[in-house]
Design an enzyme around this catalytic site. Structure first.
Site, PDB file in Angstrom:
ATOM      1  N   ASP A   1      -2.417  -7.088   2.807  1.00  0.00           N
ATOM      2  CA  ASP A   1      -2.377  -6.457   4.308  1.00  0.00           C
ATOM      3  C   ASP A   1      -2.763  -7.250   5.403  1.00  0.00           C
ATOM      4  OD1 ASP A   1      -1.687  -4.572   6.208  1.00  0.00           O
ATOM      5  OD2 ASP A   1      -3.751  -3.313   5.947  1.00  0.00           O
TER       6      ASP A   1
ATOM      7  N   ASP B   1       0.523 -12.241   8.392  1.00  0.00           N
ATOM      8  CA  ASP B   1       0.497 -11.652  10.032  1.00  0.00           C
ATOM      9  C   ASP B   1       0.207 -12.962  10.845  1.00  0.00           C
ATOM     10  OD1 ASP B   1      -0.122 -10.481  12.534  1.00  0.00           O
ATOM     11  OD2 ASP B   1      -1.817  -9.389  11.970  1.00  0.00           O
TER      12      ASP B   1
ATOM     13  N   GLU C   1       4.990  -9.946  11.146  1.00  0.00           N
ATOM     14  CA  GLU C   1       4.614  -9.123  12.084  1.00  0.00           C
ATOM     15  C   GLU C   1       4.728  -9.892  13.503  1.00  0.00           C
ATOM     16  OE1 GLU C   1       0.911  -7.013  12.214  1.00  0.00           O
ATOM     17  OE2 GLU C   1       0.528  -7.313  14.252  1.00  0.00           O
TER      18      GLU C   1
ATOM     19  N   GLY D   1      -7.232   2.534  13.021  1.00  0.00           N
ATOM     20  CA  GLY D   1      -8.352   3.341  13.325  1.00  0.00           C
ATOM     21  C   GLY D   1      -7.834   4.614  14.050  1.00  0.00           C
TER      22      GLY D   1
ATOM     23  N   GLY E   1      -1.207   1.592  11.444  1.00  0.00           N
ATOM     24  CA  GLY E   1      -2.029   2.615  12.086  1.00  0.00           C
ATOM     25  C   GLY E   1      -1.460   3.925  11.855  1.00  0.00           C
ATOM     26  N   GLY E   2      -1.174   4.269  10.610  1.00  0.00           N
ATOM     27  CA  GLY E   2      -0.735   5.663  10.376  1.00  0.00           C
ATOM     28  C   GLY E   2      -1.801   6.787  10.548  1.00  0.00           C
TER      29      GLY E   2
ATOM     30  N   ASN F   1       1.544   2.620   7.121  1.00  0.00           N
ATOM     31  CA  ASN F   1       0.236   2.216   6.721  1.00  0.00           C
ATOM     32  C   ASN F   1      -0.754   3.105   7.061  1.00  0.00           C
ATOM     33  OD1 ASN F   1       1.940  -0.033   6.139  1.00  0.00           O
ATOM     34  ND2 ASN F   1       0.288  -1.359   7.132  1.00  0.00           N
TER      35      ASN F   1
ATOM     36  N   THR G   1      -7.759   4.358   7.519  1.00  0.00           N
ATOM     37  CA  THR G   1      -8.589   5.105   8.178  1.00  0.00           C
ATOM     38  C   THR G   1      -8.803   6.620   7.631  1.00  0.00           C
ATOM     39  OG1 THR G   1      -8.644   3.485   9.897  1.00  0.00           O
ATOM     40  CG2 THR G   1      -9.941   5.599  10.478  1.00  0.00           C
TER      41      THR G   1
HETATM   42  P1  13P Z   1      -5.248   3.006   9.808  1.00  0.00           P
HETATM   43  O1  13P Z   1      -6.475   2.522   9.414  1.00  0.00           O
HETATM   44  O2  13P Z   1      -5.080   3.309  11.426  1.00  0.00           O
HETATM   45  O3  13P Z   1      -4.727   4.140   9.147  1.00  0.00           O
HETATM   46  O4  13P Z   1      -4.164   1.768   9.778  1.00  0.00           O
HETATM   47  C1  13P Z   1      -3.958   1.268   8.602  1.00  0.00           C
HETATM   48  C2  13P Z   1      -3.166  -0.001   8.651  1.00  0.00           C
HETATM   49  O5  13P Z   1      -2.217  -0.043   9.560  1.00  0.00           O
HETATM   50  C3  13P Z   1      -3.434  -1.204   7.857  1.00  0.00           C
HETATM   51  O6  13P Z   1      -2.620  -2.098   7.930  1.00  0.00           O
END
Ligand code: 13P
Length: 287
Positions: free
Chosen positions: A84, A105, A135, A178, A208-209, A229, A232
């Site tokens: 990642d 990235d 990305e 996050g 940032g799911g 993804n 958090t």
């Molecule tokens: P979150 O930590 O916001 O869930 O995002 C995860 C992410 O996008 C990892 O690349």
């Protein structure tokens, strides 16, 4: 056996659902995600940040652990092991170690440099049958100490990068890693629609799911997002369950201090979070 993410994501794009990438941090995390994927008959992508890679004793340790678990737990759903937000060097290390998928990235480089480095990695991944995520446009928030401003991607630049032969494309559309701030403007569906229009069948990735409302997730999937993804949210679920266990004094009862018992509520919380996301993303039963 680990697989490239290519087939599962092309299927997801065609079938209008998304495959979850869940980031791993340790053995318990990995086992919980693999077991849930198997239970849900869902394909899954295990994400590893460079920081988590160091924490877990390096990429070869992780490859050994994940392959061992797939074998020992009798996991038959497709599993991709994915770097990642990798650096160029990190991507090469993961490829050598036996990852089946990597993200490079290069979004913080000028677009020409991002393209040049992505192109080199396309050639390597193609030869080995690995999937590659690139990305364009930065994802906001903080990850492993790197803070992105969260600028929306330029659709024309997305098209240039997609045309290099990558497997999937992460594009910044106002998403943040996050927790989302209370005054978050939401996802830019206008940008997403413009990117989708130019990139056609390329699976798009939403980082940032955590904490994106369900209706926005569904709309993003309808506009071509086929990988989401999540990191958090699993961490928060783990933290809350562990805290509740300790605050209830369970660690003082019997052998409650045994790490296998101490970590069990957190593991259950991760499983519940992963299952909920797989249901929301529509990947249940799609293995
Ligand atoms: P979150 O930590 O916001 O869930 O995002 C995860 C992410 O996008 C990892 O690349």
């Amino acid at each position: 056996m680990l697989v490239s993410a290519k087939e599962m994501l092309n299927k997801a794009k065609a079938g209008k659902y998304a495959v979850g990438q869940f980031n791993i941090n340790n053995l318990e995390w990995t086992k919980a995600i693999l077991q849930t994927a198997q239970e849900c008959n869902s394909p899954v992508i295990l994400g590893v940040s460079e920081g988590a890679g160091k924490y877990m004793c390096g990429y070869t340790t992780i490859v050994g652990m994940v392959n061992g678990m797939i074998n020992e737990l009798g996991i038959t759903v497709p599993v991709a092991l994915h770097l990642d937000h990798g650096s160029y060097e990190g991507a090469k290390k993961c490829i050598e170690a036996g990852f089946s998928s990597v993200m490079f990235d290069g979004s913080h480089y000028p677009i020409e440099e991002n393209i040049a480095k992505t192109k080199e990695l396309v050639a390597i991944c193609d030869e080995l049958g690995l999937s590659l995520e690139a990305e364009v446009g930065s994802i906001g928030g903080e990850e492993d100490g790197v803070v992105g401003a969260g600028e929306c991607a330029d659709p024309e630049e997305c098209k240039m990068v997609a045309d290099l032969g990558i497997t999937m494309l992460a594009a910044g559309i106002g998403n943040i890693h996050g927790k989302y701030p209370a005054n978050w403007a939401g996802l830019s569906f206008e940008t997403l629609a413009a990117i989708q229009e130019l990139t056609g069948t390329m699976p798009l990735v939403l980082h940032g799911g955590t904490g994106i409302p369900a209706d926005m997730i569904k709309k993003a999937i309808s506009l071509g997002v086929s990988k989401i993804n999540v990191n958090t949210e699993c961490q928060l679920a783990f933290q809350e369950a562990t805290r509740a266990y300790i605050e209830a004094g369970k660690d003082k009862e019997g052998k409650g201090f045994d790490p296998r018992k101490l970590l069990a509520p957190g593991v259950e919380a991760i499983k519940a979070t992963v299952k909920e996301k797989m249901e929301l993303f529509g990947s249940v039963g799609k293995a």
